[in-house]
Write an enzyme that holds these catalytic residues in place. Structure first.
Site, PDB file in Angstrom:
ATOM      1  N   ALA A 174       0.963  -1.300  -0.154  1.00 45.08           N
ATOM      2  CA  ALA A 174       0.030  -0.007  -0.041  1.00 45.08           C
ATOM      3  C   ALA A 174       0.847   1.256   0.173  1.00 45.08           C
ATOM      4  O   ALA A 174       0.665   2.052  -0.919  1.00 45.08           O
ATOM      5  CB  ALA A 174      -0.912  -0.042   1.025  1.00 45.08           C
ATOM      6  N   ALA A 175       1.742   1.651   1.071  1.00 41.68           N
ATOM      7  CA  ALA A 175       2.312   2.683   1.230  1.00 41.68           C
ATOM      8  C   ALA A 175       3.416   2.764  -0.162  1.00 41.68           C
ATOM      9  O   ALA A 175       3.553   3.835  -0.682  1.00 41.68           O
ATOM     10  CB  ALA A 175       3.185   2.708   2.557  1.00 41.68           C
ATOM     11  N   SER A 214       0.741  -4.511  -4.119  1.00 44.60           N
ATOM     12  CA  SER A 214      -0.406  -3.676  -4.136  1.00 44.60           C
ATOM     13  C   SER A 214      -1.547  -4.654  -3.571  1.00 44.60           C
ATOM     14  O   SER A 214      -2.567  -4.729  -4.570  1.00 44.60           O
ATOM     15  CB  SER A 214      -0.524  -2.990  -5.339  1.00 44.60           C
ATOM     16  OG  SER A 214       0.244  -1.821  -5.535  1.00 44.60           O
ATOM     17  N   CYS A 273      -6.130  -6.534   4.096  1.00 37.46           N
ATOM     18  CA  CYS A 273      -7.442  -6.342   4.481  1.00 37.46           C
ATOM     19  C   CYS A 273      -8.639  -7.380   4.293  1.00 37.46           C
ATOM     20  O   CYS A 273      -9.593  -7.592   5.024  1.00 37.46           O
ATOM     21  CB  CYS A 273      -7.874  -5.017   4.433  1.00 37.46           C
ATOM     22  SG  CYS A 273      -6.830  -3.878   4.341  1.00 37.46           S
ATOM     23  N   VAL A 300      15.492  -6.040   0.272  1.00 34.52           N
ATOM     24  CA  VAL A 300      16.607  -5.059   0.561  1.00 34.52           C
ATOM     25  C   VAL A 300      17.163  -5.581   1.841  1.00 34.52           C
ATOM     26  O   VAL A 300      16.513  -5.719   2.856  1.00 34.52           O
ATOM     27  CB  VAL A 300      16.027  -3.491   0.722  1.00 34.52           C
ATOM     28  CG1 VAL A 300      17.428  -2.638   1.045  1.00 34.52           C
ATOM     29  CG2 VAL A 300      15.550  -3.209  -0.874  1.00 34.52           C
ATOM     30  N   ASN A 304      -2.056   4.233   2.447  1.00 31.35           N
ATOM     31  CA  ASN A 304      -2.118   4.755   1.165  1.00 31.35           C
ATOM     32  C   ASN A 304      -2.169   6.421   1.208  1.00 31.35           C
ATOM     33  O   ASN A 304      -1.494   6.913   0.269  1.00 31.35           O
ATOM     34  CB  ASN A 304      -3.558   4.631   0.864  1.00 31.35           C
ATOM     35  CG  ASN A 304      -3.733   3.055   0.256  1.00 31.35           C
ATOM     36  OD1 ASN A 304      -3.330   2.746  -0.999  1.00 31.35           O
ATOM     37  ND2 ASN A 304      -4.016   2.033   1.033  1.00 31.35           N
ATOM     38  N   ARG A 316     -26.323  14.439  22.277  1.00 30.37           N
ATOM     39  CA  ARG A 316     -27.170  15.306  23.164  1.00 30.37           C
ATOM     40  C   ARG A 316     -26.987  14.861  24.532  1.00 30.37           C
ATOM     41  O   ARG A 316     -26.897  15.808  25.262  1.00 30.37           O
ATOM     42  CB  ARG A 316     -28.782  15.062  22.494  1.00 30.37           C
ATOM     43  CG  ARG A 316     -29.785  15.689  23.398  1.00 30.37           C
ATOM     44  CD  ARG A 316     -29.809  17.273  23.447  1.00 30.37           C
ATOM     45  NE  ARG A 316     -30.002  17.681  22.158  1.00 30.37           N
ATOM     46  CZ  ARG A 316     -29.181  18.844  21.742  1.00 30.37           C
ATOM     47  NH1 ARG A 316     -28.454  19.592  22.671  1.00 30.37           N
ATOM     48  NH2 ARG A 316     -29.413  19.322  20.738  1.00 30.37           N
TER      49      ARG A 316
HETATM   50  C1  LIG Z   1      -6.139  -9.624   8.197  1.00 29.61           C
HETATM   51  C2  LIG Z   1      -5.717  -7.967   8.092  1.00 29.61           C
HETATM   52  C3  LIG Z   1      -6.962  -7.163   8.063  1.00 29.61           C
HETATM   53  C4  LIG Z   1      -6.685  -5.888   7.771  1.00 29.61           C
HETATM   54  N1  LIG Z   1      -7.954  -5.282   7.499  1.00 29.61           N
HETATM   55  C5  LIG Z   1      -7.591  -3.724   7.470  1.00 29.61           C
HETATM   56  C6  LIG Z   1      -8.914  -2.870   7.405  1.00 29.61           C
HETATM   57  O1  LIG Z   1     -10.138  -3.352   7.589  1.00 29.61           O
HETATM   58  N2  LIG Z   1      -8.694  -1.745   7.433  1.00 29.61           N
HETATM   59  C7  LIG Z   1      -7.269  -0.865   7.281  1.00 29.61           C
HETATM   60  O2  LIG Z   1      -7.255   0.277   7.214  1.00 29.61           O
HETATM   61  N3  LIG Z   1      -6.260  -1.875   7.528  1.00 29.61           N
HETATM   62  C8  LIG Z   1      -6.427  -3.043   7.715  1.00 29.61           C
HETATM   63  N4  LIG Z   1      -5.411  -3.791   7.485  1.00 29.61           N
HETATM   64  C9  LIG Z   1      -3.991  -3.282   7.761  1.00 29.61           C
HETATM   65  C10 LIG Z   1      -3.344  -2.978   6.582  1.00 29.61           C
HETATM   66  O3  LIG Z   1      -3.366  -4.276   5.705  1.00 29.61           O
HETATM   67  C11 LIG Z   1      -1.870  -2.283   6.626  1.00 29.61           C
HETATM   68  O4  LIG Z   1      -1.902  -1.220   7.470  1.00 29.61           O
HETATM   69  C12 LIG Z   1      -1.217  -2.007   5.358  1.00 29.61           C
HETATM   70  O5  LIG Z   1      -1.223  -3.182   4.352  1.00 29.61           O
HETATM   71  C13 LIG Z   1       0.079  -1.153   5.462  1.00 29.61           C
HETATM   72  O6  LIG Z   1       0.615  -1.073   4.237  1.00 29.61           O
HETATM   73  P1  LIG Z   1       2.137  -1.067   4.278  1.00 29.61           P
HETATM   74  O7  LIG Z   1       2.518  -0.855   2.691  1.00 29.61           O
HETATM   75  O8  LIG Z   1       2.674   0.184   5.125  1.00 29.61           O
HETATM   76  O9  LIG Z   1       2.993  -2.300   4.767  1.00 29.61           O
HETATM   77  P2  LIG Z   1       2.628  -3.814   4.266  1.00 29.61           P
HETATM   78  O10 LIG Z   1       1.070  -4.023   3.604  1.00 29.61           O
HETATM   79  O11 LIG Z   1       2.998  -4.811   5.437  1.00 29.61           O
HETATM   80  O12 LIG Z   1       3.641  -3.831   3.138  1.00 29.61           O
HETATM   81  C14 LIG Z   1       5.026  -3.638   3.355  1.00 29.61           C
HETATM   82  C15 LIG Z   1       5.699  -4.518   2.109  1.00 29.61           C
HETATM   83  O13 LIG Z   1       6.927  -4.489   2.435  1.00 29.61           O
HETATM   84  C16 LIG Z   1       7.864  -5.619   1.832  1.00 29.61           C
HETATM   85  N5  LIG Z   1       9.083  -5.767   2.646  1.00 29.61           N
HETATM   86  C17 LIG Z   1       9.350  -5.520   3.990  1.00 29.61           C
HETATM   87  N6  LIG Z   1      10.695  -5.494   4.096  1.00 29.61           N
HETATM   88  C18 LIG Z   1      11.094  -5.515   2.914  1.00 29.61           C
HETATM   89  C19 LIG Z   1      12.504  -5.623   2.536  1.00 29.61           C
HETATM   90  N7  LIG Z   1      13.661  -5.458   3.214  1.00 29.61           N
HETATM   91  N8  LIG Z   1      12.688  -5.827   1.239  1.00 29.61           N
HETATM   92  C20 LIG Z   1      11.739  -5.622   0.435  1.00 29.61           C
HETATM   93  N9  LIG Z   1      10.314  -5.779   0.705  1.00 29.61           N
HETATM   94  C21 LIG Z   1      10.092  -5.614   1.933  1.00 29.61           C
HETATM   95  C22 LIG Z   1       6.699  -6.524   2.429  1.00 29.61           C
HETATM   96  O14 LIG Z   1       7.029  -7.910   1.886  1.00 29.61           O
HETATM   97  C23 LIG Z   1       5.329  -6.068   2.233  1.00 29.61           C
HETATM   98  O15 LIG Z   1       4.751  -6.699   1.212  1.00 29.61           O
HETATM   99  C24 LIG Z   1      -5.220  -5.198   7.758  1.00 29.61           C
HETATM  100  C25 LIG Z   1      -4.457  -6.054   8.131  1.00 29.61           C
HETATM  101  C26 LIG Z   1      -4.358  -7.441   8.001  1.00 29.61           C
HETATM  102  C27 LIG Z   1      -3.221  -8.452   8.105  1.00 29.61           C
END
Ligand SMILES: Cc1cc2nc3c(=O)[nH]c(=O)nc-3n(C[C@H](O)[C@H](O)[C@H](O)COP(=O)(O)OP(=O)(O)OC[C@H]3O[C@@H](n4cnc5c(N)ncnc54)[C@H](O)[C@@H]3O)c2cc1C
Length: 454
Positions: free
Chosen positions: A12-13, A42, A46, A83, A311, A448
């Site tokens: 996501a980020a 991507s 969730c 990385v 996001n 209220r």
């Molecule tokens: C079961 C579940 C349900 C969820 N439901 C919700 C919801 O309903 N609403 C909500 O807002 N949020 C929800 N979330 C949380 C949401 O999924 C996360 O907050 C979001 O995915 C965070 O995005 P991110 O990109 O920061 O991290 P991540 O999604 O964790 O992505 C980080 C990525 O970096 C990669 N990475 C890490 N280190 C390295 C490295 N050294 N080299 C290369 N790649 C690396 C990982 O493999 C991963 O793919 C849920 C999470 C889970 C697990």
């Protein structure tokens, strides 16, 4: 000369940052390379509970944009590349090919770097934790593994360890799949970290209503195994038979690389950034579950690992890393979840969090119905509003109810964001028609009541 933007983390980020940067700068002006250690980009973690629960048939439906689609968009995505080091002085990262055929390491230079490494699930260090049949749920691969275990082994009994929203959503998924489900947590109520005890009690009631047995206040002592596979979960008080165990024991920010590189980490454990999402190192940005962020109600830093923030922060990074100037304004802790027919939502601070932050509050809880009482489908809804004393500023809200309850939190989130007073909230011009609400929406009634208590 072409600049080079490197992204660590392909979800996501990271990919929001990459895609936004791509929209702002053409490939001959900015090269964008994203490294992701897993096979997907991507994706929606969730959606995992709904894939396991068979509401979503195919794991690929949880992928918003594949590596190939990103490549077509001019982003050089390298999946199965991890990385393993960042050198901020030499401005390069060390990357390892972690694919089956890989093993090679190479240096990759950057001008701008985005750290979007997400979070690491917490696993209790107890005997048997690595047994077959014990699953975490963080990545799509985890989701595939749990679903495969349900599909292929047809287990009868599941134990969920951890009563946060992930544990609850997984409980729903396994109930849907016909398993007998038990949930254990070391705290006294489900969602103890995010709801007050009175609202948590409603969630406990909702869980029991769908057949989940609850064992609260019981830390896991270990797992009994047989031939390497889990057979039971042990606490000080009982032994719960289990064919499948799902861990919903929380996450912590994945900051190892950043820390080793000398990038500042906050007391919360998250990477420190300014409001432009730039870290303590110039031209190194961070976003998502790995960062700490400011809570607009308490003014304190916190780690709030939610996709909605990942996001938005990724977008801010994508703009600022390409010469723009936008800010991430902070969070107020809005979240919603669902357990079968029951919806649970919160925003701002709970009474407990207010006390911890030194905010004097009154709290008003009301029970109403989701629609006009006579209208078919009207269901009970409980709304709690927390207001600062003596100012009357609304600082928190929690809602538990059935269909139509959860998204009502957004009205209260908007009020908190805009520092409204409860008497203003009580007068809001909200919609009314019998199929949607009673003539006084439950949100207005709760506000209220809080205003009257002040
Ligand atoms: C079961 C579940 C349900 C969820 N439901 C919700 C919801 O309903 N609403 C909500 O807002 N949020 C929800 N979330 C949380 C949401 O999924 C996360 O907050 C979001 O995915 C965070 O995005 P991110 O990109 O920061 O991290 P991540 O999604 O964790 O992505 C980080 C990525 O970096 C990669 N990475 C890490 N280190 C390295 C490295 N050294 N080299 C290369 N790649 C690396 C990982 O493999 C991963 O793919 C849920 C999470 C889970 C697990």
């Amino acid at each position: 000369m072409t600049e080079r933007l490197v992204v660590i983390g392909g979800d996501a980020a990271g990919m929001t940052a990459a895609a936004r940067a791509r929209r702002r700068r053409a490939p001959d002006d900015l090269e964008i390379v994203a490294f992701e250690r897993g096979p997907y980009t991507s994706y929606s973690a969730c959606g995992i509970p709904y894939f396991v629960g068979d509401l979503v048939a195919d794991i690929d439906e949880l992928v918003a944009r594949t590596p190939e689609e990103h490549r077509r968009n001019g982003i050089d995505v390298r999946i199965e590349h991890e990385v393993v080091g960042i050198d901020v002085d030499a401005r390069r990262v060390l990357v390892r090919d972690v694919s089956a055929a890989g093993g090679e390491e190479r240096d990759e230079p950057f001008d701008q770097l985005v750290v979007a490494t997400g979070a690491v699930p917490f696993r209790p260090e107890v005997p048997g934790i690595d047994a077959d049949g014990i699953f975490g749920v963080q990545t799509l691969a985890d989701g595939v593994a749990v679903r495969r275990a349900i599909d292929e082994r047809a287990p009868d009994r599941a134990v969920i360890v951890g009563g946060g929203y992930v544990g609850l959503e997984m409980a729903e998924a396994l109930v849907r799949r016909g398993l007998e489900v038990a949930l254990i947590d070391l705290t006294e109520q489900p969602m103890a970290a995010t709801l007050d005890a009175d609202m948590g009690a409603l969630v406990a009631k909702a869980l029991r209503a769908v057949g989940v047995s609850l064992h609260m206040g019981e830390p896991v002592d270990g797992f009994d195994t047989d031939g390497g596979a889990v057979r039971a979960v042990r606490t000080a008080r009982r032994m719960l038979p289990a064919d499948v165990v799902v861990l919903g024991t929380g996450v912590r920010p994945e900051t190892r690389l950043a820390k080793e590189a000398g990038i500042a980490i906050g007391d919360t454990g998250g990477i420190v950034t300014d409001s432009r999402m730039e870290t303590s190192v110039d031209g190194v940005w961070a976003a998502g579950d790995c960062v700490e962020t400011v809570d607009r109600v308490t003014g304190r830093q916190g780690v709030v690992p939610l996709g909605t923030h990942a996001n938005k922060q990724g977008r801010v990074v994508g703009i600022n890393a390409t010469g723009g100037d936008v800010r991430f304004p902070g969070v107020i802790g809005t979240a919603a979840s669902k357990i079968c027919a029951y919806e649970v939502a919160r925003t701002g601070v709970t009474e407990r969090e207010a006390a911890r932050a030194g905010i004097d509050v009154v709290a008003a809880t009301i029970e109403a119905t989701s629609r006009a009482g006579y209208f078919p489908g009207a269901e009970p809804i409980t709304v709690k509003v927390v207001a600062e004393r003596p100012t009357g500023r609304i600082v928190g809200a929690q809602i538990v109810g059935e269909e139509g309850a959860g998204k009502r939190i957004d009205v209260l989130a908007t009020a908190i964001w805009n520092r409204m007073h409860v008497d203003e909230v009580a007068s809001l011009d909200l919609s009314y028609a019998p199929p949607f609400a009673p003539v006084w929406d439950p949100v207005l009634v709760a506000a209220r009541k809080a205003a009257n208590m002040l």
